[in-house]
Design a protein around this motif. Structure first.
Motif, PDB file in Angstrom:
ATOM      1  N   LEU A  98       0.826  -1.205   0.000  1.00 16.27           N
ATOM      2  CA  LEU A  98       0.000   0.000   0.000  1.00 16.27           C
ATOM      3  C   LEU A  98       0.861   1.256   0.000  1.00 16.27           C
ATOM      4  CD1 LEU A  98      -2.854  -1.006   2.479  1.00 16.27           C
ATOM      5  CD2 LEU A  98      -3.033  -0.695   0.005  1.00 16.27           C
ATOM      6  N   VAL A  99       1.956   1.251   0.763  1.00 19.64           N
ATOM      7  CA  VAL A  99       2.846   2.411   0.786  1.00 19.64           C
ATOM      8  C   VAL A  99       3.486   2.612  -0.588  1.00 19.64           C
ATOM      9  CG1 VAL A  99       4.977   3.333   1.755  1.00 19.64           C
ATOM     10  CG2 VAL A  99       3.275   2.306   3.252  1.00 19.64           C
ATOM     11  N   GLU A 100       3.919   1.531  -1.199  1.00 18.00           N
ATOM     12  CA  GLU A 100       4.521   1.625  -2.528  1.00 18.00           C
ATOM     13  C   GLU A 100       3.515   2.141  -3.542  1.00 18.00           C
ATOM     14  OE1 GLU A 100       5.847  -2.310  -3.150  1.00 18.00           O
ATOM     15  OE2 GLU A 100       7.473  -2.185  -1.677  1.00 18.00           O
ATOM     16  N   ALA A 130       8.339   6.680  12.474  1.00 19.12           N
ATOM     17  CA  ALA A 130       9.322   7.254  11.561  1.00 19.12           C
ATOM     18  C   ALA A 130       8.642   8.267  10.649  1.00 19.12           C
ATOM     19  CB  ALA A 130       9.974   6.148  10.733  1.00 19.12           C
ATOM     20  N   SER A 131       9.429   9.146  10.085  1.00 18.82           N
ATOM     21  CA  SER A 131       8.882  10.094   9.117  1.00 18.82           C
ATOM     22  C   SER A 131       8.523   9.352   7.837  1.00 18.82           C
ATOM     23  CB  SER A 131       9.899  11.189   8.817  1.00 18.82           C
ATOM     24  OG  SER A 131      11.035  10.645   8.159  1.00 18.82           O
ATOM     25  N   ASN A 132       7.637   9.949   7.048  1.00 18.18           N
ATOM     26  CA  ASN A 132       7.254   9.334   5.783  1.00 18.18           C
ATOM     27  C   ASN A 132       8.460   9.173   4.862  1.00 18.18           C
ATOM     28  OD1 ASN A 132       4.185   9.046   5.764  1.00 18.18           O
ATOM     29  ND2 ASN A 132       4.410  11.162   6.423  1.00 18.18           N
ATOM     30  N   GLU A 133       9.334  10.162   4.864  1.00 16.81           N
ATOM     31  CA  GLU A 133      10.536  10.097   4.027  1.00 16.81           C
ATOM     32  C   GLU A 133      11.421   8.930   4.445  1.00 16.81           C
ATOM     33  OE1 GLU A 133      14.528  12.793   2.997  1.00 16.81           O
ATOM     34  OE2 GLU A 133      13.006  13.526   4.408  1.00 16.81           O
ATOM     35  N   CYS A 134      11.625   8.786   5.755  1.00 17.05           N
ATOM     36  CA  CYS A 134      12.470   7.699   6.252  1.00 17.05           C
ATOM     37  C   CYS A 134      11.857   6.343   5.936  1.00 17.05           C
ATOM     38  CB  CYS A 134      12.680   7.858   7.754  1.00 17.05           C
ATOM     39  SG  CYS A 134      13.548   6.483   8.536  1.00 17.05           S
ATOM     40  N   PHE A 135      10.573   6.186   6.228  1.00 12.15           N
ATOM     41  CA  PHE A 135       9.937   4.879   6.044  1.00 12.15           C
ATOM     42  C   PHE A 135       9.929   4.485   4.573  1.00 12.15           C
ATOM     43  CE2 PHE A 135       6.234   1.967   5.922  1.00 12.15           C
ATOM     44  CZ  PHE A 135       6.694   1.042   6.839  1.00 12.15           C
ATOM     45  N   TYR A 136       9.615   5.421   3.705  1.00  9.88           N
ATOM     46  CA  TYR A 136       9.590   5.108   2.271  1.00  9.88           C
ATOM     47  C   TYR A 136      10.981   4.754   1.764  1.00  9.88           C
ATOM     48  CZ  TYR A 136       8.780   5.479  -2.734  1.00  9.88           C
ATOM     49  OH  TYR A 136       8.698   5.219  -4.076  1.00  9.88           O
ATOM     50  N   SER A 147      17.171   8.209   3.856  1.00  2.79           N
ATOM     51  CA  SER A 147      17.154   9.643   4.152  1.00  2.79           C
ATOM     52  C   SER A 147      16.036   9.942   5.142  1.00  2.79           C
ATOM     53  CB  SER A 147      16.938  10.451   2.862  1.00  2.79           C
ATOM     54  OG  SER A 147      15.704  10.101   2.242  1.00  2.79           O
ATOM     55  N   GLY A 148      16.258  10.978   5.959  1.00  2.91           N
ATOM     56  CA  GLY A 148      15.252  11.379   6.932  1.00  2.91           C
ATOM     57  C   GLY A 148      15.191  10.503   8.163  1.00  2.91           C
ATOM     58  N   CYS A 149      16.135   9.565   8.317  1.00  5.92           N
ATOM     59  CA  CYS A 149      16.129   8.646   9.457  1.00  5.92           C
ATOM     60  C   CYS A 149      17.154   9.118  10.494  1.00  5.92           C
ATOM     61  CB  CYS A 149      16.464   7.226   9.011  1.00  5.92           C
ATOM     62  SG  CYS A 149      15.348   6.566   7.759  1.00  5.92           S
ATOM     63  N   VAL A 177       3.872  -4.039  20.128  1.00  8.94           N
ATOM     64  CA  VAL A 177       4.918  -4.575  19.259  1.00  8.94           C
ATOM     65  C   VAL A 177       5.613  -3.413  18.554  1.00  8.94           C
ATOM     66  CG1 VAL A 177       5.478  -6.089  17.337  1.00  8.94           C
ATOM     67  CG2 VAL A 177       3.616  -6.703  18.889  1.00  8.94           C
ATOM     68  N   ASP A 178       6.901  -3.279  18.773  1.00  8.59           N
ATOM     69  CA  ASP A 178       7.712  -2.270  18.086  1.00  8.59           C
ATOM     70  C   ASP A 178       8.459  -2.931  16.944  1.00  8.59           C
ATOM     71  OD1 ASP A 178       7.043  -0.112  19.838  1.00  8.59           O
ATOM     72  OD2 ASP A 178       8.441  -0.935  21.321  1.00  8.59           O
ATOM     73  N   LEU A 179       8.468  -2.262  15.790  1.00 11.86           N
ATOM     74  CA  LEU A 179       9.114  -2.817  14.597  1.00 11.86           C
ATOM     75  C   LEU A 179      10.059  -1.776  14.015  1.00 11.86           C
ATOM     76  CD1 LEU A 179       7.540  -4.868  11.738  1.00 11.86           C
ATOM     77  CD2 LEU A 179       8.825  -2.784  11.182  1.00 11.86           C
ATOM     78  N   LYS A 180      11.243  -2.246  13.635  1.00  7.58           N
ATOM     79  CA  LYS A 180      12.217  -1.364  13.010  1.00  7.58           C
ATOM     80  C   LYS A 180      12.909  -2.106  11.880  1.00  7.58           C
ATOM     81  CE  LYS A 180      14.982   1.284  15.474  1.00  7.58           C
ATOM     82  NZ  LYS A 180      16.089   1.724  16.370  1.00  7.58           N
TER      83      LYS A 180
END
Length: 241
Positions: A98-100, A130-136, A147-149, A177-180
């Motif tokens: 969905l993000v993609e 996380a920011s949208n930029e970092c997650f994407y 970037s943005g992380c 639940v934390d996910l990274k």
């Protein structure tokens, strides 16, 4: 001389009769090397049997209680483990595509996607930390190009990308639940968000394309009951897509 001899023999016989006619508790030695009557021996044996029985019952009770405690701990661990695996499956199978698709087609950000009703049901929800930029960038780019992380700590509980809260019933203390995502290796699989299905007719050629290489994601996850350290599980998952 003969009379004296007969007299002495008679005395010896009388003495032997007297000894044989003594009560059982006189001059007898029991199996423990102590003199005493049979009632005393029976009492000692009874005390020994009671002691042995009590020891056996104590051991059985100890293992029964220990087994119950272990089973309870195992059940709590399994609850946290199932929630943690569920968070991974939601991320990999639902959120990533969905993000993609949002980035490539509709322009929706990860935050907007996660705030939709699809990812919020009842008292359960998902939060993007996380920011949208970092997650994407973590989904689409290799680690060196993120970037943005912020931060380099690999632990999921420190600056997690996402946090999931799961409850079986309303009002229950949730399992968090934390996910990274801690590493991304890019491949050549399709990432446009468009699903191509079916088959077509292509022209034959002498060139054979090699097998595609998937994107590889290394994720750290930690699941635990909020406010408790008894129900905790930590997983590191390598995911290929």
């Amino acid at each position: 001389m003969e009379g004296v001899f007969v007299c002495r023999e008679t005395q010896d016989i009388d003495e032997m009769k007297k000894i044989s006619e003594k009560p059982n508790n006189e001059g007898r030695t029991n199996v423990f090397g102590m003199t005493g009557n049979r009632k005393g021996v029976a009492l000692v044996m009874a005390l020994i049997m009671v002691t042995i029985s009590a020891a056996i019952l104590g051991v059985v009770a100890y293992f029964a209680l220990t087994g119950s405690e272990t089973s309870a701990l195992q059940r709590r661990y399994e609850s946290a483990k199932e929630a943690t695996i569920g968070a991974f499956e939601i991320t990999a199978k639902d959120l990533f595509p969905l993000v993609e698709a949002g980035q490539n087609q509709s322009g929706q950000t990860a935050t907007e996607i996660l705030s939709s009703s699809y990812f919020t049901w009842g008292d359960n929800n998902v939060t993007l930390n996380a920011s949208n930029e970092c997650f994407y960038s973590k989904i689409m780019k290799k680690t060196s190009e993120w970037s943005g992380c912020s931060g380099s700590d690999r632990r999921a509980a420190v600056n997690p990308d996402m946090t999931f809260l799961f409850r079986r019933v309303a009002g229950e203390t949730p399992i968090q639940v934390d996910l990274k995502i801690i590493d991304t290796i890019t491949g050549d699989t399709e990432k446009s968000g468009v699903s191509l299905e079916g088959s077509g007719v292509t022209e034959k050629s002498g060139i054979t394309s090699g097998a595609s290489e998937p994107y590889l994601y290394t994720m750290e996850l930690e699941g635990k009951r909020q406010g408790s350290t008894a129900e905790r599980v930590q997983l590191e998952i390598l995911y290929a897509r």
